[in-house]
Every structure is written in structure tokens, then in C-alpha cells.
Scaffold this motif. Structure first.
Motif, PDB file in Angstrom:
ATOM      1  N   HIS A 260       0.841  -1.669   0.249  1.00  0.00           N
ATOM      2  CA  HIS A 260      -0.236  -0.353  -0.227  1.00  0.00           C
ATOM      3  C   HIS A 260       1.113   1.600   0.352  1.00  0.00           C
ATOM      4  N   ASN A 262       0.960   5.960  -0.582  1.00  0.00           N
ATOM      5  CA  ASN A 262      -0.167   6.795  -0.170  1.00  0.00           C
ATOM      6  C   ASN A 262       0.999   7.979  -0.221  1.00  0.00           C
ATOM      7  N   GLU A 290      -2.665   6.365  -4.755  1.00  0.00           N
ATOM      8  CA  GLU A 290      -2.481   5.463  -3.763  1.00  0.00           C
ATOM      9  C   GLU A 290      -3.052   4.386  -4.738  1.00  0.00           C
ATOM     10  N   THR A 291      -2.089   3.382  -4.199  1.00  0.00           N
ATOM     11  CA  THR A 291      -2.195   2.793  -4.550  1.00  0.00           C
ATOM     12  C   THR A 291      -2.184   0.922  -3.683  1.00  0.00           C
ATOM     13  N   THR A 292      -3.525   0.111  -3.472  1.00  0.00           N
ATOM     14  CA  THR A 292      -2.962  -1.387  -2.839  1.00  0.00           C
ATOM     15  C   THR A 292      -3.073  -1.596  -3.267  1.00  0.00           C
TER      16      THR A 292
END
Length: 733
Positions: A260, A262, A290-292
């Protein structure tokens, strides 16, 4: 840092672990089956290239690869991939974002992507999760190594790796407990807090974990004089990773990776007077991502003749990029005089300027990938036991929705909502054959099908589909224990696409074709002076067919608006060389460095500028393709615990764009890190860009000042200035 071995040389702890792993029969079978001869020296370190499906060692891989290991990352105090990339030969990046996300390898790659469908030339993979085109979320904390594979990776990675691949590999879980915390503070109000924990989750040691977290903040080196603020270009970056490794049976290993990130960054980097410190915007920009993501890997080794690997990954990314396009504020423009014209463009007088422009784009991307690979073991080799084989299937689905809105003098200028979906299917195979006399022949082939669909609010609708293929053939020869030579031909491809929202006069440019790249390369990987020096040298020639060129035209009737499109140029050629070297002078002193030489030129390519005049770029160098890149460093570790690292990197000048003749200046920047290290804690003083060199990372040449009648002018975004700080690091078991 360095530990003495029987030869009087030194190993890093990670290198010792890798050497032990390479001693296993499975890995030894994957490297090379030449006659094993006990060398007169012990190699300093053996590095496995994780991006290669065979997990081959770096010194035997028949292609140009740079690997920056955990030791160099730690020695140089690298916090982000931005701190690393200048150490990589024939590698560049375009500074159109708060952190690097647009890369060029050997002169091939994108400079930006303001609109359109995602279509990267350089792959970007983090722990087997594909983040191509989203490279900014790349913290170096708890990273095992950075790998950059140059040239098309058509067999194993396909359409997203025309120019090459960046692969980031973080540290894996450990079977013993280890933990650590790190704190850095510095000028520009820098504050970085990091921590990790790793170890077994049960008494059997079959379930292991590792978690790491980093929060990085700094103001971003810009003072906004209009808003009286020093953080409009801030970096607010959270990175977190978690890994689980489960030895489910003696034959089945399951790895789960979660990440994760951000990054809630500002973007206030441009000025009308090219001031590298002070800005005047009233609506500073945003560069947020923002990457999950998650990756699930199954490795089954129970079959007699082969291993099975299943790799599933998903990623969800929300990204937001916005900027103040007039680079100033209403008060500034009101103090300027703008020329008035009548309908026939006759001068009628002057009045205070009115200019206010903002650009804002939000995107939502989801990717899903699935891959199955079968790779041979000793018992499964074919052709009388001479040949290892690998076969696989691959699927990727990518969905991205974008919402673009720009405003000019309070009126909507560009408004576009778009939806894009692409699905890729591929099959691939590779054979690695021992030909005798220490010759190894590697051949690979990949067929890929791409179906896509695009819809937007301006009624542009596209449904392109295409079949593509790539591959490689490489012949390597172990000349002796010290030298391994190779020759390689690789074919890569980049999918074609389409342009949206084009004026009538550019209607013939609605679509563009697939680009094909042939890479011809020879190289030699060597050790010298009984293993004290390691070197890799590669010489290459790249032939590009239907080269895709990103062009832009400023609308003379609406100068705040740019027409962006991609088109195919004729064939073009790039050629050059890369050299990486390490020299372990003593058990306490290590030198390392790289040099890249690159020659690029367009084939037949002409375009029309905003006034309709034809500009001929045939034979000109490509953008963001410096002729020379170089780096050098030295690490000293005293027996008493004192530590020092000094490193430098630089580039020759390069064109900023394919649409104009503006160029950067050549530059060299210097960094240093001094400290004291014990078995449990370390403390460092450090400085980056010690001589406060002003260097450009992106440039534009266009009209953006109405008081100058929109005359074309050079605008430059500069890289980070000098920064000093202190880091405290504590590790415990």
C-alpha cells in the motif's frame, strides 16, 4: 558491512546468503551445466536476477542488466528510486511529476502522459505486481535490490517492456526474528520514520512474515511567495509492505505480498522566470497516487520433471495530477500590459492582462494479472538432457477511467471523461541448451493478443485489437572461469493505439501502428585480479520500426490549449554501450561505477508546428537521450566502525522534447554519507547534491506569457537542490 573471508576479500551478509542459496542443486541446475572447476578465488558476491524467470545469476545472464543491491542502497542512503536512477547507465527520466514515473532506457520511453490510454515502453514491476506507468510509488526502504533490464524483454514480459524493465525486489521473510527502526531528519523540513519486523509466526517455522512501513515528509524545496507558503510542492509519502511465506508442504511454497502506498504530493515546480526556488502560483498543483496491490505466488516442486509457478496479482490505483497552468496569479497578470487586437488582428491598444488557467485530471486504474509457468528440472530436460525448458501462459486485464477538466479565465476549456479497458493474452516458451564446449544457447518466443475498448464524452470510440510477437536468441560462452561472453538478438513490441479529441486538420492521425524494436547486443562479463574486480560490458544496436512519437502543438487561436497526439515516425536507430564495474580494493574499501554511451537519431520524420511550418527532425537525436551517463562511488568501512561513502553521477546534455530544439545543460552531482556503525545501531551525516548544482529534469519551449504575445520561450523544471541531514538506524533480533 564487509566481513573477511578465506581469500582476504570480503562479503556482505546478503551476498553470503545468496551464495549459500546458489549452492543448492535446483539453482545450480538453472545457472549453467559446464564442468565445475574449483576456482583459485572466491567470488565476491553472486547476485540472482529475480526478473528473469530462470532466476539466473547476473554474471551468466546473456543480456545487459544493472543490479543495485541492498548494500549499495544502504551505503548511499537511498530513500526513493529517484535517489538510485542516476547510477544506471543509459537510463533517464522525465521530471513532469513530483516523483519519477516516466522512464527512458537507451533513449526509448515516454516523457509524459496527459491523456489517452496507458501504453508504457518501460515495464515497472514491484514484487511481481505490475505498476507500469505508475512508477512514483517506489520507496527503497527494506529493499533487497533494484534490477534494470535493458533492451526488449519480449519473451517474458511482452508489450510493456519494449525498451526494458525495472524490477524492484523487497526483502523476504526470515526464519529468525529481526526488527529495525530508522529515523532521518534534514533541512527542507525532512522527516522520515521507518520500521520493519520479520520472523516466524509458528513454532514449526513453516509460516514466516515480514512487514515494513515508511512515512516520508518534506516541503519540496519551493517557496510560494504569493501564498506565503513553503510546502506547496510537498512530499507526503506513506509506503507499507507485508509478506507471508508458507511452506505448506515439502513441495509447495505459497507467498502472499501486500503493498500500500499513499503519495499525497504537491506539484508547484514551474515558474515563468525559471526560478528554481520561488513560485508565484495561486492554485498550486497536486500529484497524488494511492496504490493498493496484492500478489499471490504458488511454487510447486513435487513433480519429477518440472516445477509449477502460479502468479496472481491485483492492483488498484487512484491518481490525481493537477497544475496551475499560468504559473502565476491574478495580481501578477494584472500588473502586466497585454496587446489588444480587433477581429482583423490589428493592434488597437493595450490593457491589463487577464490570464488564469488550471488543469486537473483524476484517474482510477485496476489491473489483474494471472500467469502459469512450467520450468524443467534435471529429470525433465529434453534433447538427451541438454536442454532446460520453460513454458507459460499469461493474462492481464487493465481498466482505467479518467476525468479531465481544465479552466481558462473561469470558462471550461477541456472537459473529457473517458473509459478504457484492455485485455492481453499471451503464451511464451524458452529453451536453454548446452551445446558443449561451454556454449549455452537460449531461445524464446512469445505470442500476445490484445483487445481493447475506449469510450469518452467527446464521442471518440475505439476498439483496436492486434496480434503481436516477440522473442530472443542468445548464445553465451564461458571462455574460462573469469570471463563469460554472449551475443543476443531480441525482438520487442509496443501496441498501437489511438488519439482522441483531434481537430479536423489532424483527422488522419486518429490511430497509430504497433512499434517494433530489434535489439542486437554483444557483451562480456568478467572478473579480474583473483575476483577483486567484477565488470560487465555490453555493446548494442537498436533498430526501431514505426517508432511511436509523442507530439504536441500549441493552438495559436487558443494558446492555453495543447493538441497532444502520438504518431509513427519512420525507422530509427540507437546504438551505444554500457559498462558496470566493482572493485573490492581491500576488505575495507570498495569502488564502483558505470558509464553509458548512447547515439540516437530519427529516421524520416517531419511534423508541422503551430503555424503550419514543416519541421524536419530526420537525423536529430531523440529526446531525453543523453549521449553520456556516468556514475562513480567509493565506500570505506574501518575496522573500528567508522563509515564513509562518496558518490557522483551525471549526464551530458539532451533534448527535452521531440517537438522543439530546447536542450538541458550537462551536469554532475555529488553525494556523501559519513557515519559510525555497530552490530545493532548506526548513525550517519549525509548530504545530497553537495555543491547545490542546478540541473534540469524537464523542459518545455512554448508561449505561456500573454504580455509577450505568447512568444515561444524556454521553461525548465529543476531537480532537487542541496540537502543535508542525519539518520539513526537501530536493528535488533
Amino acid at each position: 558491512m564487509f566481513t573477511k573471508n578465506s581469500t582476504g576479500l570480503s562479503h556482505t551478509p546478503i551476498a553470503l546468503a545468496v551464495i549459500a542459496a546458489l549452492s543448492s542443486p535446483i539453482v545450480m541446475a538453472k545457472t549453467a551445466d559446464v564442468e565445475q572447476v574449483t576456482p583459485e578465488y572466491e567470488k565476491m558476491e553472486v547476485i540472482v536476477v529475480n526478473a528473469d524467470f530462470s532466476n539466473i545469476s547476473l554474471d551468466k545472464m546473456p543480456s545487459s542488466v544493472t543490479v543495485i543491491d541492498a548494500q549499495q542502497l544502504e551505503d548511499e542512503g537511498s530513500q526513493h528510486f529517484e535517489d538510485v536512477l542516476n547510477s544506471i547507465a543509459n537510463f533517464n527520466w522525465s521530471g513532469g511529476s513530483s516523483r519519477p514515473k516516466y522512464f527512458q532506457i537507451r533513449g526509448v520511453g515516454e516523457q509524459e502522459q496527459y491523456q489517452g490510454a496507458p501504453n508504457s515502453s518501460v515495464g515497472f514491476v514491484v514484487d511481481d505486481i505490475d505498476l507500469s506507468g505508475l512508477g512514483m510509488v517506489s520507496s527503497m526502504y527494506d529493499m533487497q535490490q533494484v534490477e534494470v533490464l535493458r533492451g526488449p524483454q519480449g519473451t517474458q514480459y511482452g508489450a510493456n517492456a519494449l525498451a526494458g524493465l525495472i524490477y524492484l525486489k523487497s526483502n523476504d521473510p526470515t526464519d529468525t526474528f529481526e526488527h529495525g527502526v530508522k529515523v532521518s531528519v534534514g533541512d527542507d523540513d525532512l522527516r522520515t520514520f521507518s520500521g520493519f519486523s520479520s520472523g516466524p509466526l509458528n513454532d514449526s517455522g513453516k509460516l514466516l512474515y515480514r512487514v515494513s512501513v515508511e512515512q516520508h515528509n518534506q516541503n519540496g524545496y519551493r517557496d510560494n511567495l504569493y501564498l506565503n507558503s513553503d510546502d506547496t510542492n510537498q512530499r507526503d509519502e506513506l509506503s507499507a509492505r507485508a509478506k507471508l511465506r508458507w511452506y505448506a508442504t515439502d513441495d509447495l511454497q505459497i507467498d502472499l505480498t501486500l503493498l500500500h502506498a499513499n503519495f499525497d504530493n504537491g506539484y508547484d515546480a514551474w515558474t515563468l522566470d525559471n526560478n528554481s526556488s520561488n513560485t508565484l502560483t495561486d492554485q498550486p498543483g497536486i500529484d497524488a497516487q494511492e496504490t493498493t496491490g496484492a500478489g499471490l505466488k504458488f511454487i510447486y516442486t513435487g513433480a519429477k520433471g518440472f516445477d509449477l509457478t502460479s502468479l496472481t496479482s491485483i492492483a488498484q490505483t487512484d491518481h490525481h495530477h493537477a497544475y496551475d497552468g499560468d504559473w502565476a496569479n491574478p495580481d501578477y497578470w494584472a500588473s502586466k500590459e497585454c496587446t489588444e487586437y480587433d477581429d482583423d488582428y490589428n493592434v488597437t491598444g493595450s490593457e491589463p492582462c487577464v490570464y488564469d488557467y488550471t488543469w486537473d485530471k483524476e484517474g482510477d486504474r485496476q489491473t489483474l494479472t494471472q500467469e502459469f509457468r512450467l520450468s524443467s528440472k534435471d529429470a525433465g530436460r529434453i534433447f538427451a538432457g541438454s536442454t532446460d525448458w520453460l513454458v507459460g501462459v499469461y493474462m492481464m486485464n487493465l481498466n482505467e477511467d479518467n476525468d479531465l477538466y481544465s479552466e481558462y479565465n473561469t470558462w471550461p476549456d477541456e472537459v473529457l471523461k473517458s473509459s478504457y479497458e484492455a485485455t492481453n493474452y499471451a503464451v511464451f516458451a524458452q529453451l536453454d541448451s548446452q551445446l558443449g564446449h561451454d556454449y549455452l544457447l537460449s531461445t524464446g518466443l512469445r505470442f500476445e493478443r490484445r483487445d481493447s475498448e475506449y469510450r469518452d464524452s467527446n464521442n471518440d470510440n475505439f476498439d483496436p485489437s492486434e496480434n503481436m510477437w516477440g522473442g530472443h536468441i542468445a548464445l553465451s560462452k564461458a571462455i574460462n572461469n573469469n570471463h563469460n561472453a554472449y551475443a543476443r538478438i531480441a525482438r520487442g513490441y509496443k501496441a498501437g493505439g489511438f488519439n482522441m479529441t483531434l481537430p479536423t486538420e489532424l483527422a488522419n492521425k486518429k490511430e497509430f501502428d504497433t512499434e517494433i524494436l530489434y535489439n542486437y547486443e554483444i557483451g562480456i562479463k568478467s572478473t579480474w585480479l583473483d575476483g577483486q574486480i567484477d565488470s560487465t560490458l555490453a555493446i548494442f544496436f537498436m533498430d526501431r520500426e514505426d517508432q511511436q512519437v509523442s507530439a504536441s502543438l500549441q493552438d495559436p487561436d487558443n494558446p492555453q490549449r495543447f493538441i497532444l497526439f502520438t504518431e509513427n515516425a519512420g525507422s530509427s536507430q540507437n546504438y551505444g554501450a554500457e559498462l558496470d564495474a566493482k572493485w573490492y580494493l581491500t576488505e575495507n574499501i570498495e569502488f564502483y561505477g558505470s558509464v553509458g554511451w548512447l547515439e540516437t537519431e530519427y529516421g524520416q520524420y517531419e511534423y508541422s508546428d503551430k503555424y503550419g511550418s514543416v519541421v524536419d527532425l530526420s537525423g536529430r537525436e531523440l529526446a531525453h537521450s543523453p549521449q553520456f551517463t556516468y556514475s562513480a562511488g567509493m565506500t570505506y568501512v574501518a575496522d573500528s566502525g567508522w563509515f564513509a561513502n562518496i558518490n557522483a553521477s551525471g549526464k551530458s546534455d539532451f533534448y527535452y522534447s521531440d517537438s522543439n530544439e530546447s536542450t538541458s545543460d550537462a551536469y554532475t552531482i555529488y553525494n556523501a554519507r559519513l557515519g559510525y556503525e555497530t552490530a545493532t545501531w548506526s548513525a550517519y551525516l549525509w548530504g545530497r547534491n553537495l555543491f547545490d548544482k542546478e540541473y534540469g529534469v524537464r523542459g518545455f519551449y512554448f508561449g505561456n506569457e500573454p504580455d509577450l504575445d505568447w512568444a515561444d520561450k524556454q521553461y525548465i523544471r529543476y531537480g532537487d537542490p542541496r540537502q543535508l541531514g542525519i539518520t539513526l538506524d537501530y536493528k535488533f533480533m
